[in-house]
Design an enzyme around this catalytic site. Structure first.
Site, PDB file in Angstrom:
ATOM      1  N   GLY A  73       5.703   3.664   0.346  1.00 40.25           N
ATOM      2  CA  GLY A  73       6.272   4.562  -0.657  1.00 40.25           C
ATOM      3  C   GLY A  73       5.289   4.680  -1.813  1.00 40.25           C
TER       4      GLY A  73
ATOM      5  CB  SER B  54      -0.907   0.011   1.222  1.00 33.63           C
ATOM      6  OG  SER B  54      -0.118   0.216   2.374  1.00 33.63           O
ATOM      7  CE  LYS B  55      -2.006   6.247  -3.146  1.00 37.13           C
ATOM      8  NZ  LYS B  55      -3.439   6.015  -3.045  1.00 37.13           N
ATOM      9  NE  ARG B  56      -0.604   2.368   5.690  1.00 37.49           N
ATOM     10  CZ  ARG B  56      -1.182   1.225   5.936  1.00 37.49           C
ATOM     11  NH1 ARG B  56      -0.670   0.412   6.814  1.00 37.49           N
ATOM     12  NH2 ARG B  56      -2.287   0.870   5.297  1.00 37.49           N
TER      13      ARG B  56
END
Ligand code: GLU
Length: 493
Positions: free
Chosen positions: A267, A263-265
Site C-alpha cells: 500500500g 515496501s510500496k506493495r
C-alpha cells in the site's frame, strides 16, 4: 584536540515521494545534530537523472516541514514553495557539483585508484548473460583494468566514450566500523569494480555522496542498511583521497510482521499518505523514533525535544524494525487525546456531515468519541447515527432481555418525562444526567439494565454505543426527546 562540530545530513534522491522509512533516517540525523548543537543538512542527490521526478524535492521539503524535521543548512523551500539553498558548503543539489565530482574521479585515475572503462553497454550485457549461463557471479570482468593508463588517456582524448571505475583490491579484506553493527568484514574479491563516473559525466552515488560528505564536513553518515555492502568501496575512496572517515551508522530497515521489507506493495508507504490519513506529526515522530530504539524501558511517549535530549545512535537495534501499525495507531490516539479541544475539533470537523449546521452539537459529538479515535476520519462511522434524522430500529431490540414491549414503552415514556423535567444545561452535563436518571429509576423500583437498555437503544439503534448519559449529553434535550419519541412510535406500530 577540540571536538569536531557534529554535522549530519539527510540525502534523499528526488525520485518520488518520501518513504516513511526515509523519515526515520532524516529524524535520526536531525536528532544527532540537534543534540550536539551541530548542523543538520538536507542534500538532494539527483545524479541519476533518469530517476528524477519533477516536484519531488519540493514535495520532500513540504513533508519534512509538516513533520517538523527542519534542516538548518542545505536545500529547503521558501514560503512560496520555491527551492532555496542555504549555507557555506553549497551547492547542495548534487548535480550542480558535477565538475567537482569529475575532478575527483580524474584524480583517482591519476593516482591509479580508478580507471577508464570503454566497454560498451552491449558488451557488458553479453558478459552478464554469459556469466549467468555459466553460473558465475555477475560482475565486471576487468577487461579495461588491464589497459595501459597512457593508452587509455589517448583513447579518452580521441573522444571515445567511457565510464570510470574504481580499481579495487582483488584480494584480502576490509573491515567497516559501524556504530550500530560494530565491525563488519568484507572480502575484496566479492566486490565489483564500481562505476563512479557515468558516460553522461555524472558521478554515481558512490563517488558523489562520498565527495560531498567530505566537502561538506559531514561527521556522521546515517543511512539505510542497504548501503552497508557498498561501504568498502566508500572507505576505499576516502582512503585513496586521504580524507578522514566519517562515523557510519547503517539503520535497520523497516519490516512487516512477517519480516518482509516494508515496501510500496503493502500500500502507500509515503510519509505524505500517513499525514493525509490523519496521523499526527508528533505521533509519527514518536513512533518512528522508537522503531529499533527506546531510551527507557518504562516510557513510550516522548516529545521531539525529549528525543533530541535522549538520542543515542549506538543503542539502535541491529535487527529489522517492525513497523507495527497498531502501535502507530496507539500513538495517534494518545496525541489526539492530548490536543487542545479546538485543535482536535478542527481535525475531526471535516469528517462530520456538512449539512449539520449546529456547531455546538458537532463539537459535543466530536468530544464524545475522542477517546476511541485512532484517526480523525474514524469519527465518521462511529458517529454517523447521531446525525441521522431518524434511526432504523428494525435490526435492534429495544426491549431488555426477556421483557415485553409494554415494559420498554413504560420505561421510555418515563425517561422522556424525566428529561423534559430537566433543563437543557443539566442534560448537557453527563454527571447530572446520570445521577438524575439513576435516582428516578431507583424511585420507581426498576432496574438499571431494563431501563437504560431501551433508552440507550432508542438513542443509538446500535448494539453497542456510548452510554445513554453520554449520548444524551451530546444530543441535548431536544434531540434526545425526538429520538425517544421515534422509538416509542416504532414500538407501538
Ligand atoms: N541518495 C541516497 C538514498 O536516497 C542517500 C543515501 C545516504 O544517505 O547516503 O538512498
Amino acid at each position: 584536540m577540540a571536538k569536531k562540530r557534529v554535522r549530519s545530513r539527510f540525502a534523499p534522491s528526488p525520485t518520488g515521494q518520501l518513504h516513511i522509512g526515509g523519515v526515520r533516517t532524516a529524524l535520526y540525523a536531525e536528532l544527532l545534530a540537534r543534540q550536539a548543537d551541530g548542523d543538520f543538512l538536507l542534500r538532494i542527490e539527483d545524479t541519476d537523472q533518469s530517476r528524477f521526478v519533477p516536484g519531488a524535492t519540493e514535495n520532500l521539503c513540504r513533508t519534512l516541514k509538516r513533520l517538523g524535521i527542519v534542516p538548518n543548512e542545505g536545500v529547503w523551500t521558501d514560503d512560496n514553495d520555491q527551492i532555496i539553498q542555504r549555507g557555506d558548503f553549497g551547492p547542495y543539489i548534487q548535480s550542480q557539483r558535477k565538475e567537482k565530482h569529475q575532478a575527483y574521479a580524474k584524480q583517482l585515475v591519476d593516482m591509479g585508484k580508478a580507471y577508464y572503462c570503454f566497454c560498451s553497454e552491449e558488451r557488458l550485457e553479453q558478459m552478464r548473460q554469459q556469466q549467468e549461463i555459466t553460473k558465475q557471479p555477475t560482475g565486471y570482468d576487468g577487461t579495461c583494468r588491464k589497459i595501459d593508463p597512457a593508452e587509455a588517456q589517448k583513447r579518452v582524448e580521441a573522444g571515445e566514450q567511457y565510464v570510470i571505475r574504481l580499481k579495487l583490491p582483488k584480494e584480502g579484506s576490509v573491515t567497516v566500523e559501524d556504530v550500530i553493527r560494530g565491525k563488519v568484514t568484507f572480502d575484496w574479491k566479492l566486490i565489483d569494480d564500481q562505476v563512479i563516473l557515468k558516460r553522461d559525466g555524472m558521478a554515481t552515488y558512490h563517488l558523489a555522496s562520498m565527495a560531498d560528505d567530505h566537502d561538506m564536513g559531514i561527521t556522521h553518515v546515517t543511512r539505510a542498511e542497504e548501503w552497508l555492502p557498498s561501504t568498502p568501496k566508500h572507505i576505499f575512496i576516502y582512503e585513496a583521497m586521504g580524507w578522514e572517515l566519517p562515523i557510519f551508522a547503517h539503520l535497520p530497515q523497516l519490516v512487516n510482521a512477517d519480516r518482509s521489507k516494508l515496501s510500496k506493495r503493502q500500500g502507500d508507504v509515503s510519509a505524505e499518505s500517513y499525514l493525509e490519513k490523519g496521523y499526527l506529526p508528533e505521533a509519527l515522530i514518536n513512533f518512528l523514533a522508537l522503531l529499533g530504539w527506546n531510551p527507557k524501558a518504562d516510557q513510550e511517549i516522548y516529545s521531539h525535544d525529549e528525543l533530541v535530549e535522549l538520542f543515542d545512535l549506538s543503542k539502535i537495534n541491529k535487527a529489522g524494525a517492525f513497523f507495527n501499525t497498531e502501535k502507530l495507531n496507539w500513538f495517534n490516539n494518545h496525541y489526539l487525546r492530548q490536543k487542545p479541544v479546538d485543535e482536535y475539533f478542527a481535525l475531526v470537523e471535516p469528517h462530520l456531515p456538512d449539512d449539520e449546521k449546529d456547531i455546538d452539537f458537532k463539537r459535543r459529538v466530536a468530544l464524545l468519541f475522542r477517546e476511541r479515535l485512532n484517526l480523525p476520519s474514524e469519527i465518521k462511522d462511529l458517529s454517523s447515527f447521531m446525525f441521522e434524522s431518524t434511526l432504523d430500529y428494525s435490526k435492534v431490540n429495544l426491549t431488555w432481555k426477556d421483557h415485553i414491549k409494554e415494559e420498554a414503552l413504560e420505561r421510555l415514556k418515563a425517561a422522556k418525562a424525566w428529561i423534559e423535567s430537566m433543563n437543557e444545561s443539566l442534560v448537557l452535563d453527563v454527571k447530572t444526567t446520570e445521577e438524575t436518571i439513576k435516582n428516578k429509576i431507583k424511585d420507581n423500583g426498576w432496574g438499571n439494565g431494563d431501563t437504560l437498555w431501551p433508552l440507550r437503544v432508542a438513542l443509538s439503534a446500535q448494539e453497542k454505543s456510548p452510554s445513554p448519559f453520554e449520548l444524551m449529553a451530546a444530543y441535548g434535550q431536544k434531540r434526545t426527546i425526538k429520538r425517544i419519541d421515534d422509538a416509542l412510535a416504532y414500538l407501538v406500530k
